[in-house]
Design a protein around this motif. Structure first.
Motif, short mmCIF file in Angstrom:
data_model
loop_
_atom_site.label_atom_id
_atom_site.label_comp_id
_atom_site.label_asym_id
_atom_site.label_seq_id
_atom_site.Cartn_x
_atom_site.Cartn_y
_atom_site.Cartn_z
N PHE A 25 0.84 -1.20 0.00
CA PHE A 25 0.00 0.00 0.00
C PHE A 25 0.87 1.24 0.00
N LYS A 26 0.22 2.33 -0.30
CA LYS A 26 0.87 3.64 -0.18
C LYS A 26 -0.09 4.52 0.61
N ALA A 27 0.48 5.21 1.58
CA ALA A 27 -0.33 6.08 2.42
C ALA A 27 0.29 7.47 2.46
N VAL A 28 -0.55 8.45 2.72
CA VAL A 28 -0.12 9.82 2.90
C VAL A 28 -0.70 10.32 4.21
N ASP A 29 -0.09 11.36 4.75
CA ASP A 29 -0.58 11.96 5.97
C ASP A 29 -1.70 12.91 5.60
N ILE A 30 -2.93 12.46 5.74
CA ILE A 30 -4.07 13.28 5.31
C ILE A 30 -4.27 14.49 6.21
N PHE A 31 -3.73 14.47 7.42
CA PHE A 31 -3.84 15.62 8.31
C PHE A 31 -3.26 16.86 7.63
N TRP A 32 -2.10 16.71 7.02
CA TRP A 32 -1.46 17.85 6.38
C TRP A 32 -2.18 18.27 5.12
N GLN A 33 -2.86 17.36 4.46
CA GLN A 33 -3.61 17.73 3.26
C GLN A 33 -4.79 18.63 3.60
N GLU A 34 -5.30 18.52 4.80
CA GLU A 34 -6.47 19.29 5.21
C GLU A 34 -6.09 20.69 5.72
N MET A 35 -4.83 20.91 6.02
CA MET A 35 -4.39 22.16 6.61
C MET A 35 -4.24 23.26 5.55
N LEU A 36 -4.53 24.47 5.96
CA LEU A 36 -4.28 25.61 5.10
C LEU A 36 -2.79 25.89 5.10
N LEU A 37 -2.26 26.18 3.96
CA LEU A 37 -0.84 26.49 3.87
C LEU A 37 -0.64 27.99 4.00
N ILE A 38 0.41 28.36 4.70
CA ILE A 38 0.73 29.77 4.89
C ILE A 38 1.98 30.07 4.08
N ASP A 39 1.91 31.11 3.28
CA ASP A 39 3.06 31.53 2.49
C ASP A 39 3.86 32.52 3.33
N PHE A 40 4.90 32.00 4.00
CA PHE A 40 5.70 32.84 4.88
C PHE A 40 6.49 33.89 4.11
N SER A 41 6.68 33.69 2.84
CA SER A 41 7.44 34.67 2.05
C SER A 41 6.69 36.00 1.97
N GLN A 42 5.40 36.02 2.22
CA GLN A 42 4.61 37.24 2.15
C GLN A 42 4.56 38.00 3.48
N LEU A 43 5.11 37.41 4.55
CA LEU A 43 5.10 38.06 5.85
C LEU A 43 6.25 39.07 5.92
N PRO A 44 6.05 40.15 6.67
CA PRO A 44 7.15 41.13 6.81
C PRO A 44 8.29 40.49 7.61
N PRO A 45 9.50 40.94 7.38
CA PRO A 45 10.64 40.39 8.14
C PRO A 45 10.51 40.76 9.61
N PRO A 46 11.08 39.95 10.48
CA PRO A 46 11.00 40.29 11.91
C PRO A 46 11.79 41.56 12.19
#
Length: 190
Positions: A155-176
């Motif tokens: 079989f092949k399995a994937v972590d479906i938990f991560w598929q359900e999560m919204l992805l955040i594009d950190f490149s769009q955040l201001p620098p610290p």
């Protein structure tokens, strides 16, 4: 036991003839009936044993013309190549085997020629153990199948938990804000 993905591409794109699809559907119908009996009766009950023996015979019959039966697991159905060979009815319980496989992230499952009764029984035992979400039970179907190291079930399995999560594009955040030597930012905050 999981194998290389090169085989995945070769097998999953192969289409079966109408007769072979009918035979695959017959195997899956017997598989589903065996699963239902496994849930109704103890593992050593005559009905459970007979169902598993019928399933082994159905697989053996299918394997006279094929080396394996690979099934793609989707939310409410099984596919053999591009063809739907089983659809979960809306009235089916959440303990339907297809629902359980999908829930635990199994993308495809393959039953291979030579599949013995002991491996089918182990597969059903594992799926049955993890059929309900329960806090006191640790693990899941995928982990238990991997630990079992079945020789004829792949079989092949994937972590479906991560598929359900919204992805955040950190490149769009201001620098610290730059930190000073005392650990505060330039505005004096920690």
């Amino acid at each position: 036991m999981q194998k290389a993905d090169t085989k995945e591409q070769k097998v999953s794109t192969a289409s079966l003839s109408d007769k072979d699809l009918q035979n695959a559907r017959q195997v899956i119908n017997i598989f589903i009936q065996a699963w239902k009996n496994y849930g109704l009766y103890p593992e050593d009950h005559v009905n459970t044993k007979r169902s598993l023996e019928n399933l082994v015979a159905a697989f053996d019959n299918f394997f006279t013309d094929h080396e394996a039966l690979r099934l793609i697991v989707e939310k409410d159905r099984l596919l053999c190549g591009p063809e739907i060979i089983y659809k979960v009815s809306p009235e089916a319980s959440s303990e339907d085997i297809i629902t359980l496989l999908y829930r635990d992230g199994i993308k495809w499952i393959e039953f291979q020629e030579g599949l013995p009764l002991e491996e089918i029984a182990a597969f059903f035992r594992i799926a049955h153990k993890y059929r309900l979400f329960a806090e006191e039970i640790e693990g899941d179907i995928v982990t238990a199948l991997t630990d079992e190291e079945l020789e004829y079930i792949d079989f092949k399995a994937v972590d479906i938990f991560w598929q359900e999560m919204l992805l955040i594009d950190f490149s769009q955040l201001p620098p610290p804000a730059p930190q000073s030597e005392d650990g505060t930012d330039q505005n004096g905050k920690d």
